[in-house]
Design a protein around this motif. Structure first.
Motif, mmCIF file in Angstrom:
data_model
loop_
_atom_site.group_PDB
_atom_site.id
_atom_site.type_symbol
_atom_site.label_atom_id
_atom_site.label_comp_id
_atom_site.label_asym_id
_atom_site.label_seq_id
_atom_site.Cartn_x
_atom_site.Cartn_y
_atom_site.Cartn_z
ATOM 1 N N CYS A 119 -7.492 40.524 -15.490
ATOM 2 C CA CYS A 119 -7.205 40.496 -14.055
ATOM 3 C C CYS A 119 -5.809 39.931 -13.796
ATOM 4 C CB CYS A 119 -8.254 39.662 -13.317
ATOM 5 S SG CYS A 119 -9.927 40.354 -13.377
ATOM 6 N N ASP A 120 -5.449 38.891 -14.561
ATOM 7 C CA ASP A 120 -4.109 38.306 -14.418
ATOM 8 C C ASP A 120 -3.031 39.300 -14.814
ATOM 9 O OD1 ASP A 120 -5.303 35.961 -13.647
ATOM 10 O OD2 ASP A 120 -5.240 35.067 -15.653
ATOM 11 N N LYS A 121 -3.305 40.098 -15.860
ATOM 12 C CA LYS A 121 -2.295 41.040 -16.361
ATOM 13 C C LYS A 121 -2.189 42.287 -15.491
ATOM 14 C CE LYS A 121 -4.136 41.269 -20.487
ATOM 15 N NZ LYS A 121 -4.350 41.654 -21.909
ATOM 16 N N LYS A 149 -3.620 49.080 -8.412
ATOM 17 C CA LYS A 149 -2.753 48.158 -9.150
ATOM 18 C C LYS A 149 -3.150 48.087 -10.615
ATOM 19 C CE LYS A 149 -1.125 44.805 -5.687
ATOM 20 N NZ LYS A 149 -1.190 43.371 -5.299
ATOM 21 N N ALA A 150 -4.452 47.973 -10.866
ATOM 22 C CA ALA A 150 -4.935 47.850 -12.240
ATOM 23 C C ALA A 150 -4.641 49.111 -13.046
ATOM 24 C CB ALA A 150 -6.436 47.555 -12.239
ATOM 25 N N ASP A 160 -12.372 53.851 -17.081
ATOM 26 C CA ASP A 160 -12.380 53.071 -18.319
ATOM 27 C C ASP A 160 -13.213 51.793 -18.105
ATOM 28 O OD1 ASP A 160 -11.128 50.720 -20.018
ATOM 29 O OD2 ASP A 160 -10.640 52.591 -21.060
ATOM 30 N N PRO A 161 -14.143 51.461 -19.016
ATOM 31 C CA PRO A 161 -15.021 50.292 -18.839
ATOM 32 C C PRO A 161 -14.259 48.986 -18.633
ATOM 33 C CG PRO A 161 -15.848 51.685 -20.608
ATOM 34 C CD PRO A 161 -14.508 52.239 -20.229
ATOM 35 N N ASP A 162 -13.150 48.792 -19.369
ATOM 36 C CA ASP A 162 -12.379 47.557 -19.207
ATOM 37 C C ASP A 162 -11.778 47.466 -17.810
ATOM 38 O OD1 ASP A 162 -12.946 46.739 -21.776
ATOM 39 O OD2 ASP A 162 -11.123 47.614 -22.633
ATOM 40 N N LEU A 163 -11.308 48.595 -17.297
ATOM 41 C CA LEU A 163 -10.719 48.609 -15.973
ATOM 42 C C LEU A 163 -11.792 48.391 -14.906
ATOM 43 C CD1 LEU A 163 -7.826 50.698 -14.765
ATOM 44 C CD2 LEU A 163 -9.869 50.692 -13.360
ATOM 45 N N CYS A 187 -16.111 44.690 -5.366
ATOM 46 C CA CYS A 187 -15.397 45.948 -5.568
ATOM 47 C C CYS A 187 -15.994 46.677 -6.763
ATOM 48 C CB CYS A 187 -13.912 45.695 -5.803
ATOM 49 S SG CYS A 187 -13.019 45.146 -4.331
ATOM 50 N N SER A 188 -16.146 47.975 -6.625
ATOM 51 C CA SER A 188 -16.688 48.794 -7.708
ATOM 52 C C SER A 188 -15.862 50.063 -7.816
ATOM 53 C CB SER A 188 -18.159 49.139 -7.437
ATOM 54 O OG SER A 188 -18.264 49.959 -6.279
#
Length: 479
Positions: A119-121, A149-150, A160-163, A187-188
């Motif tokens: 989240c920070d990155k 943004k992500a 993507d699962p990580d996103l 958020c989803s």
């Protein structure tokens, strides 16, 4: 005061222009019936009110200030709206969730929950940029400030699962309408299966409902293929000529009740509910027919043509409504043990809410043939019988406590549609029912068409089909 009036009138004038365009399309291509008691009547009322108020405002202003005033009013309106937005943003100043939500509508509490290095990155190292008491729109927040943004920072696909995990760390709370209870969301990422890879960020409620239908038991539809369907329930049953599918009202066997009892025993099992929970669901829909809920006096059926009344009498003759209760109770018992909630649904109304087999009786080549309404489109005895069935369903729900989530008043009433994306069924119904009656059977009215057109309009169904086609061509040219 005069400036406020000018601002309101400018907005109404713009609305009026859009409304005139809408009404032109409404009257010129869709030709709705004034008898229809649906949302189109409400749209017409508010649209007409908009036109009248807009016209009065424009007339009043023009008489005082002249036609050159419009540009001034428009600029003032824009400035006024910007001032209002700035005012709301200034009002949403609070350091805690409770204090924020007490500020009223327009203020939301945005927060970050959990441990999330990505989240920070990918979103914000200074979480204060995307959290706090704000006037942001929750949908735009999840879509633009978080997901977009992500995606840009991570270069990952939106599914993507990580996103997705990153997006779900951001939460939204708002005031709960007339109550002081906060409504909380996270958020989803939702991916539209009809659009391929199109995925969107959106807020999703905590403890959202995830449902599946436990259908085909009390209103068995042959195509569902539950165990026993071909083996014994529909064995030897022929569909009537001119109908599309075999229905349970076509079971003429004197032992039809025994067939139904065996079918219910075979298809209501405790392990079904365990598996439903394992798949991630937390609520089931339970379709019921009116005959599962109420009994009619001996020899009586819902109103309709004689040959159809005979078919309904067969269903009613399987067993009394009270005899179905043990299987209905079994569903609630198994659901409660598994932690599921139940939504009973009136799947089959007296007289049929369409001509589809889901009503217990397929009525022929079009879903527009049914008798829930009177021949003139008004409510009559069949609707009163439906009210009794719904009342019994509500009593059942109340008796089951928290296991019963609520009731669904009526399944899939006839749904012809004039929208160009979905108008093909309506076009086919008009072709099957020239002048509003079934082709080759002048004594069978296509009741569903009365929901869209007047008796006068139905005298020329070819013209109605031409207008539907013109509407489709116009839409295609716009696209």
């Amino acid at each position: 005061r005069g400036e406020i009036t000018e601002n309101i009138c400018a907005i109404m004038k713009q609305e009026s222009a859009e409304t005139q365009h809408f009404l032109a399309a409404e009257e010129g291509t869709l030709a709705r019936t004034p008898q229809t008691f649906n949302w189109h009547r409400a749209v017409r009322f508010f649209a007409l009110a908009t036109l009248i108020v807009g016209a009065l405002c424009v007339t009043a202003i023009s008489g005082v200030r002249g036609s050159s005033l419009l540009q001034t009013v428009t600029s003032k309106t824009k400035a006024s709206l910007e001032d209002q937005q700035q005012l709301v943003a200034a009002q949403c100043a609070a350091d805690t969730e409770d204090a924020c939500l007490k500020l009223g509508d327009g203020c939301y509490w945005f927060s970050y929950i959990g441990d999330c290095p990505n989240c920070d990155k990918w979103v914000s190292q200074d979480k204060g940029d995307v959290t706090g008491c704000r006037d942001w729109d929750p949908f735009a927040y999840c879509q633009d400030q978080i997901l977009t943004k992500a995606v840009e920072a991570s270069k990952k696909d939106r599914d993507d699962p990580d996103l997705v995990d990153v997006v779900q760390h951001y939460h939204v709370a708002r005031r709960g309408g007339s109550t002081d209870l906060a409504k909380k969301m996270f958020c989803s990422v939702w991916c539209d299966p009809m659009e391929g890879s199109s995925c969107f960020g959106q807020p999703k409620a905590y403890n959202s409902l995830r449902g599946v239908s436990y259908g085909g038991r009390f209103v068995p539809e042959k195509f569902l293929g539950l165990y026993g369907t071909g083996e014994y329930l529909y064995k030897g049953v022929e569909k009537p000529r001119d109908t599309r599918r075999t229905s349970i009202c076509d079971i003429e066997d004197p032992d039809g009740g025994k067939r139904m009892a065996s079918f219910l025993d075979d298809n209501i099992k405790e392990e079904h509910f365990t598996r439903i929970v394992e798949q991630g669901f937390n609520i089931i829909r339970l379709p019921l027919g009116y005959w599962n809920l109420i009994d009619l006096p001996p020899g009586q059926t819902p109103d309709g043509p004689p040959e159809v009344k005979k078919r309904w009498a067969r269903i009613q003759g399987f067993m009394k409504a009270a005899e179905y209760r043990k299987w209905i109770d079994r569903v609630f018992e198994f659901a409660g043990k598994a932690g599921l909630r139940v939504l009973p649904d009136l799947h089959s109304a007296p007289g049929g809410q369409s001509g589809n087999e889901c009503t217990g009786c397929d009525q022929g080549p079009t879903d527009a043939i049914f008798w829930f309404l009177e021949s003139d489109g008004t409510l009559g005895r069949n609707a009163l019988l439906a009210q009794k069935a719904i009342t019994e369903m509500a009593k059942l729900c109340a008796a089951k406590g928290d296991t019963c989530y609520g009731i669904e008043l009526l399944n899939e009433p006839y749904g012809g549609h004039v929208d160009t994306l979905y108008d093909e069924p309506l076009r086919k119904d008009l072709e099957a029912c020239p002048n509003g009656v079934l082709l080759g059977k002048d004594d069978v009215k296509c009741s569903g068409l009365q929901m869209f057109y007047t008796a006068e309009q139905l005298k020329d169904t070819e013209d109605l089909i031409t207008k539907l086609n013109a509407s489709r061509r116009a839409k295609q040219s716009e696209d």
